[in-house]
Enzyme design. Structure first.
Site, short mmCIF file in Angstrom:
data_model
loop_
_atom_site.label_atom_id
_atom_site.label_comp_id
_atom_site.label_asym_id
_atom_site.label_seq_id
_atom_site.Cartn_x
_atom_site.Cartn_y
_atom_site.Cartn_z
N THR A 133 0.82 -1.22 0.00
CA THR A 133 0.00 0.00 0.00
C THR A 133 0.84 1.25 0.00
O THR A 133 0.40 2.31 -0.45
CB THR A 133 -0.93 0.01 1.23
OG1 THR A 133 -0.14 -0.12 2.41
CG2 THR A 133 -1.93 -1.13 1.16
N CYS A 134 2.08 1.13 0.49
CA CYS A 134 2.93 2.32 0.50
C CYS A 134 3.26 2.79 -0.91
O CYS A 134 3.58 3.94 -1.14
CB CYS A 134 4.20 2.07 1.31
SG CYS A 134 5.10 0.60 0.77
N PHE A 135 3.22 1.83 -1.88
CA PHE A 135 3.47 2.19 -3.28
C PHE A 135 2.21 2.09 -4.13
O PHE A 135 2.29 2.21 -5.36
CB PHE A 135 4.55 1.26 -3.88
CG PHE A 135 5.83 1.31 -3.12
CD1 PHE A 135 6.62 2.45 -3.14
CD2 PHE A 135 6.26 0.22 -2.37
CE1 PHE A 135 7.80 2.48 -2.42
CE2 PHE A 135 7.44 0.27 -1.65
CZ PHE A 135 8.21 1.41 -1.68
#
Length: 1063
Positions: free
Chosen positions: A1030-1032
């Site tokens: 989710t960070c990317f």
């Protein structure tokens, strides 16, 4: 020898001179002795003479309540001699005795015994008149020094008043009741009128005024029925004898009618005096006098602001007493204009703030005059009188009946506006609606300036002036006007009768013709806006949305449309002076009502779609004008941001952020420089490490690039990936943890909405943590990173600063915190019985870790019961305590942190729900076409790849809306799309092919790309699940062989609500 002769001569001359001076001094001493002896003899003679006169007086004038009467001529001669030697302090008891005797003598029918008999003697008649003038004026002088609150003084006051009453009219003279004396009555009445005229010229009304103020201007009234009746009788007699001449009427108004709460006390203690006022038509004559401009100036120049207020209060009560007859005749224009002038006179002394030259006034607020003690104690009574002006009966006579007659037969239906439309079908529909509206609308509208409009406008000006002058009674006035038998609704209908779209064109034309002056017609609009603002503010949801009486929802729609267009066109056409906009009462009141209606609609919608947008507004032109610095466009954006679409405002917000980045040197080129901040965070201590390294970081540095290095569970550095993904992960993890209710920084409502926990103080440094959380959320909004954090709307309102606005209603926002409490308080508000039976007090109990803590809503609240009269105050205080008082420190710290990153002026572009969308993304169904259009592919995948096509087909046809939201949350950590679409998702959404046959495949290796591109695999990855970073915003998708396998695994993965952990 010669020198000796000269010396003797000089000595002789000196002796001669000394002898001469000695003789001169002796003569002076003899003369002085003679003068002193003469004065002593004179004093002694006068003293002896005075003693003889006083002894004679004491002997002849009896000291009995019912004295034996003696010949009146003898009494007259003794009295004259007594008055010749009279001294005020020494002879006050003798003078009382004389007055007592003179009054008693009037009960005699004998001309020889009655003191009036002296006037029948031609030899003494003229002297007797002068004598009586002197006696009565000395009564006035004594009255001026006496204190009614002292019982002994009160007895003497009654005696002197009795004397004055007895000798200024003939109705108590028994002597004149004989038949042969009837012909003398006219002459005697003239004599009394002459005496009254003398007293009046000497300052009789001033004496009566001071006596009334000393007796009535107190918390405990000291004047009783008899004394009040006597004073009023004495006050009216000069008026009657002078046939209510303008001069005497002016003095009566200045000195008698300006006594604090006089009419109120007369009505309570001496109602026959009020009847006397009515009989002599004092009310009408006073209005007639004050209606003339010159007389008004004379009265105002003598009366200061405080006594003008008392005069106003007495006139209002006289009007109330005669509301069924005189007031119905005189209310317009006479009463309306006179009362407005008096209010304006008081307003001259009212100031907006405290200074060394101001004093606090319980009715007028900060006042540019001091107030004496008597007036201060009398103010509660004056307030009672003033309240009559907005009582049911009074408002009904002044405004209610007038409006009812005007709207009764007019068949007025407020026009409901059609929403902005752009499609050809909607354009056609609007054209048909317009034609139907034209055919069904009344053909004749009232004009501004017509007699009926002028009448209503003047009466509205009266009440609007009262609101501006009686600042401490404003809420009472507004409540009185809002809840009086449909008066506010009828005023709305009357305004609607002034033309199409609620008189929009009429008011705009009138504004164009009167840009500098506020006319009476605008006071009508101002009063309506002021009252309607108050009405909507205290209206609960049940009253507004369910009962809809008298105002229906379409009325609010029409009203908001009128205000929206009136203000927009007024500002755009420069009909309002931009420089003085903040002090322009027309703009301020209309804008305040507009925003109250807008915020109510934001909380619970009652308007059609796109209602708040201006049809004529061209967004591109408007934005261009903003860029050029056009003042009117800037004002509109600042005051009415809702008139442009939400997406354009979000773009403006992003533009402001980009401009600030450029100014601060935080653009992409600058980001490549070593100015970025690097922090090191351990996976198990994300919040602690982040707080330690970022809490003290200056706001400017936090707005820049933050590089994050993660330390894994083994204590080793994790490999970071580009695109700021590691920081996004850190931000999301931090926000996820601090908003977790188990941490006790935040709690959730029954609707799963977050707000600060009242017991957060159990955490060390909890306020510093709140400020840090505010900064982190601000950083997310600043970077355009959407986070799934649903806040309670009341907390978002505080974040926008709306709670500091004067008309913010805590009760309105309460359902977003505690719906059960809202229902309970609404029950109390609408309870038909006696609220006291519920045994409530102004306190609230709070359970703090099993311990019951009682908080007082007001000082001494434990002892203040909730009654039918104060229940509205109670429910608002209770709501305010729960939403503000309990969490004010936590909220202030959070807002301080958030605003250190986000400029508060930028936030003013958005409403409460719009701010939630700015934080958490758009609350709309997932647009798969937009998402697919802005998707990037890695590892051999491409838009036409078999697995990719299966993915989009499954999302479109096999997933419902809820499952699509779960998918979006699975890959981006937020279930809502970005506000401006996926083109603005940072980092962009991407899908990577994962060759799961090789467990060592870690991503974008050459082998992985080749295997993915040529679909080379060792076996079907049917046991592997899709994963995400989710960070990317990255979906890692195995290269499945069957569509059914992809559907099954994807549904399982998104419903498990996990990302990295799946394998």
């Amino acid at each position: 020898m010669f020198n000796k002769t000269e010396s003797s001569k000089g000595s002789f001359l000196e002796q001669t001179k000394a002898a001469r001076e000695e003789r001169a001094q002796e003569k002076k001493r003899e003369k002085a002795a003679t003068c002193i002896q003469a004065h002593i003899r004179g004093w002694y003679a006068r003293n002896k003479f005075t003693k003889q006169i006083l002894a004679e007086f004491d002997e002849i004038i009896p000291n009995d309540e019912h004295p034996e009467l003696k010949p009146c001529l003898q009494i007259y001669q003794v009295s004259c001699r007594f008055l010749f030697v009279w001294k005020k302090e020494r002879d006050h008891e003798r003078f009382e005795k004389l007055c007592r005797y003179l009054v008693a003598s009037l009960e005699s029918d004998s001309a020889k015994l009655s003191y009036v008999g002296v006037a029948l003697n031609k030899e003494y008649s003229l002297a007797w008149i002068s004598h009586m003038k002197e006696v009565l004026w000395k009564c006035c002088c004594y009255l001026d020094d006496l204190r009614p609150e002292i019982p002994s003084d009160m007895k003497v006051i009654l005696l002197y008043l009795h004397t004055l009453v007895a000798f200024t009219a003939t109705n108590t003279w028994i002597l004149l009741k004989a038949k042969h004396m009837e012909k003398l009555k006219h002459g005697m009445n003239q004599l009394c009128a002459n005496v009254m005229g003398h007293l009046f010229n000497k300052g009789f009304y001033v004496i009566l005024k001071m006596l009334l103020i000393r007796g009535l201007g107190r918390a405990k009234i000291s004047l009783k029925h008899v004394s009040l009746s006597a004073i009023v009788t004495l006050a009216i007699r000069p008026l009657v004898s002078a046939s209510f001449s303008e001069k005497l009427m002016t003095m009566f108004v200045i000195h008698i009618l300006s006594v604090p709460a006089l009419i109120l006390h007369l009505q309570n203690m001496a109602p026959e005096c009020v009847s006397s006022f009515v009989q002599h038509d004092v009310f009408a004559k006073a209005l007639e006098l004050l209606f003339v401009e010159q007389n008004t100036r004379i009265v105002f120049n003598v009366l200061e602001g405080n006594y003008s207020l008392c005069l106003l209060a007495n006139l209002i009560q006289l009007a109330y007493i005669q509301r069924d007859d005189k007031l119905k005749v005189l209310y317009f224009p006479t009463f309306t204009i006179v009362v407005r002038k008096l209010l304006e006179r008081c307003q001259n002394y009212v100031v907006t703030k405290q200074s060394n030259l101001t004093h606090w006034h319980p009715v007028l607020g900060w006042f540019a005059q001091s107030m004496d003690y008597n007036l201060h104690e009398a103010m509660p009574h004056v307030k009672t009188q003033l309240h009559l002006l907005w009582s049911v009966q009074f408002v009904s006579v002044l405004l209610g009946q007038t409006l009812a007659e005007l709207v009764e037969n007019a068949d007025i239906v407020p026009e409901t506006p059609s929403p902005p439309a752009s499609t050809s079908a909607n354009i056609l529909r609007r054209a048909l609606d317009h034609r139907n509206t034209r055919s069904s609308a009344p053909k004749h509208h009232r004009k501004i300036g017509s007699p009926e409009c002028t009448k209503v406008a003047h009466i509205c000006t009266l009440y609007q002036t009262a609101l501006g002058t009686l600042t401490q009674l404003k809420l009472d006035i507004l409540t009185g006007l809002c809840y009086q038998d449909k008066i506010l609704f009828n005023l709305w209908l009357f305004i609607c009768s002034l033309g199409g779209n609620c008189g929009l064109k009429a008011f705009l034309d009138h504004l164009a013709a009167n840009t500098k002056d506020i006319t009476h017609e605008f006071h009508m609009l101002i009063l309506f806006c002021d009252c309607m603002t108050h009405y909507v503010t205290i209206l609960d949801d049940m009253e507004m949305y369910e009962q809809q009486s008298p105002f229906r929802l379409q009325d609010y729609v029409a009203m908001s449309n009128f205000l929206n267009n009136f203000l927009y066109r007024g500002v755009l056409s420069n009909l309002f002076d931009i420089k003085t906009l903040n002090t322009n009462i027309v703009f301020q009141m209309a804008h305040t009502l507009l925003m109250v209606l807008y915020r109510r609609d934001c909380r619970r919608s009652y308007t059609p779609d796109n209602h708040w947008l201006i049809k004529d507004l061209r967004v591109n032109t408007f934005i261009s004008d903003l860029d050029k610095g056009k003042k009117s466009s800037q004002i509109l954006l600042q005051k009415m941001p809702h008139i442009i679409p939400h997406d354009e405002r979000v773009q403006l917000f992003r533009k402001y952020v980009a401009n600030e980045r450029m100014v601060l040197g935080l653009t992409e080129s600058a980001c490549a420089s070593p100015q970025s901040t690097l922090i090191t965070v351990h996976r198990s201590r994300i919040v602690e490490d982040g707080y330690r390294q970022l809490a003290l970081l200056p706001s400017q540095a936090l707005k820049g690039v933050i590089r994050v290095r993660f330390i894994n569970e083994q204590g080793l550095d994790e490999a970071g990936i580009d695109q700021d993904g590691v920081f996004k992960e850190f931000l999301e993890e931090t926000i996820k943890r601090v908003f977790d209710p188990s941490l006790n920084l935040f709690r959730v409502t029954s609707e799963e909405r977050l707000y600060p926990s009242p017991t957060s103080y159990m955490q060390d440094n909890h306020l510093q943590l709140f400020e840090f959380v505010g900064r982190m959320l601000g950083k997310a909004v600043y970077e355009g990173i959407v986070v799934d954090v649903p806040f309670a709307s009341f907390f978002l309102s505080q974040l926008l600063g709306q709670q500091h606005q004067a008309l913010y209603s805590s009760m309105d926002e309460l359902p977003s915190l505690d719906r059960e409490l809202y229902r309970s308080l609404t029950f109390i508000k609408h309870h038909q019985g006696n609220i006291s039976e519920l045994d409530l007090t102004f306190t609230v109990d709070e359970d703090c870790l099993g311990k019951l803590v009682t908080h007082e809503l007001i000082p001494g609240g434990k002892a203040v019961p909730v009654t039918n009269e104060n229940r509205i105050n109670y429910i608002h205080l209770m709501a305010h305590f729960r939403m503000h008082t309990q969490i004010k420190d936590q909220t202030a710290a959070f807002i301080r942190g958030f605003r250190s990153i986000i400029n508060p002026d930028w936030l003013s572009l958005f409403s409460t729900p719009e701010l939630q969308r700015l934080i958490s993304g758009d609350n709309v169904p997932l647009d798969l076409r937009d998402l697919r259009k802005h998707t990037q592919y890695y590892g051999g995948f491409h838009d036409s790849h078999r697995v990719v096509c299966w993915l989009w087909d499954i999302l479109d046809k096999d997933f419902n809306d809820e499952e699509r939201r779960l998918f979006l949350k699975f890959v981006t950590s937020c279930s809502k799309p970005p506000l401006l679409g996926f083109a603005h998702l940072e980092p962009p959404f991407s899908i990577r092919c994962v060759e799961v046959g090789d467990d060592e495949d870690t991503g974008d290796t050459i082998g992985s790309v080749i295997r993915g591109f040529f679909t080379i695999r060792k076996k079907d990855p049917q046991n592997r699940l899709p994963t995400s970073s989710t960070c990317f915003n990255l979906l890692k998708l195995p290269n499945y062989q069957k569509k059914s396998t992809l559907r099954e695994k994807l549904k399982y993965a998104v419903s498990s609500n996990t990302g990295f952990e799946l394998s």
